[in-house]
Motif scaffolding. Structure first.
Motif, mmCIF file in Angstrom:
data_model
loop_
_atom_site.group_PDB
_atom_site.id
_atom_site.type_symbol
_atom_site.label_atom_id
_atom_site.label_comp_id
_atom_site.label_asym_id
_atom_site.label_seq_id
_atom_site.Cartn_x
_atom_site.Cartn_y
_atom_site.Cartn_z
ATOM 1 N N ASP A 89 69.312 0.382 24.833
ATOM 2 C CA ASP A 89 69.440 -1.059 25.007
ATOM 3 C C ASP A 89 68.351 -1.808 24.234
ATOM 4 N N ARG A 145 71.675 10.249 30.467
ATOM 5 C CA ARG A 145 70.520 9.355 30.377
ATOM 6 C C ARG A 145 69.255 10.191 30.183
ATOM 7 N N TRP A 172 70.549 6.957 26.133
ATOM 8 C CA TRP A 172 71.535 7.990 26.437
ATOM 9 C C TRP A 172 71.611 8.941 25.251
ATOM 10 N N GLN A 228 66.515 1.973 28.430
ATOM 11 C CA GLN A 228 67.612 2.896 28.728
ATOM 12 C C GLN A 228 68.012 3.611 27.443
ATOM 13 N N ASP A 257 80.739 5.743 23.752
ATOM 14 C CA ASP A 257 81.771 5.209 24.637
ATOM 15 C C ASP A 257 81.104 4.895 25.965
ATOM 16 N N GLU A 258 81.661 3.936 26.694
ATOM 17 C CA GLU A 258 81.109 3.621 28.020
ATOM 18 C C GLU A 258 81.109 4.862 28.912
ATOM 19 N N ALA A 259 82.111 5.729 28.731
ATOM 20 C CA ALA A 259 82.206 6.954 29.535
ATOM 21 C C ALA A 259 81.041 7.907 29.254
ATOM 22 N N GLU A 260 80.410 7.757 28.069
ATOM 23 C CA GLU A 260 79.269 8.608 27.730
ATOM 24 C C GLU A 260 77.952 8.050 28.265
ATOM 25 N N LYS A 261 77.968 6.763 28.640
ATOM 26 C CA LYS A 261 76.759 6.128 29.172
ATOM 27 C C LYS A 261 76.672 6.351 30.676
ATOM 28 N N VAL A 262 76.596 7.620 31.034
ATOM 29 C CA VAL A 262 76.506 8.012 32.445
ATOM 30 C C VAL A 262 75.127 8.600 32.698
#
Length: 136
Positions: free
Chosen positions: A73, A47, A56, A54, A38-43
């Motif tokens: 990525d 990382r 995560w 990149q 989830d985008e919320a996990e890509k913090v």
């Protein structure tokens, strides 16, 4: 140390591959199996530092067994991460700490394709896994 079922399947597929082109295609296919984060996990907290690309990593533990999710990525790196994850899913902290990453990628026939930067990146991911496991 016995292999998890999915890792055994991966090993079998890679052993049957003839040459680097087939392995590279398999690697890309394995990368597509990674569950998306989830985008919320890509913090930044998730990382992995020490990778050129990149990456995560999200970890969870259930009944003493570790379960990981990862994203990158970089397409080739996603395949390498997928192969790393099938090898470590369900391990306990002690088994995770003892994992020989180089031996696993040598078994898969991929060690020659691991440039120093990719190899360092994968080791950074494994170190992050070990940190998470030892901190639990």
């Amino acid at each position: 140390m016995s292999l998890p079922v999915e890792a055994g399947q991966a090993l079998q597929r890679f052993e049957q591959a003839r040459g680097w082109e087939q392995r590279a295609r398999l690697l890309m296919q394995w990368g597509e199996h990674l569950a998306p984060l989830d985008e919320a996990e890509k913090v930044d907290a998730n990382r992995v530092h020490g990778c050129e690309s990149q990456v995560w990593l999200v970890a969870g533990q259930q009944d003493g067994q570790w379960h990981f999710k990862a994203a990158s990525d970089a397409r080739l790196l996603r395949g390498l991460l997928a192969l790393l994850l099938v090898r470590v899913q369900g391990l306990d902290s002690a088994a995770l700490a003892q994992l020989d990453l180089r031996a696993w990628f040598t078994q898969l026939g991929l060690e020659r394709q691991l440039s120093p930067s990719r190899s360092n990146g994968l080791h950074a991911v494994l170190q992050r896994m070990a940190q998470l496991a030892s901190g639990a």
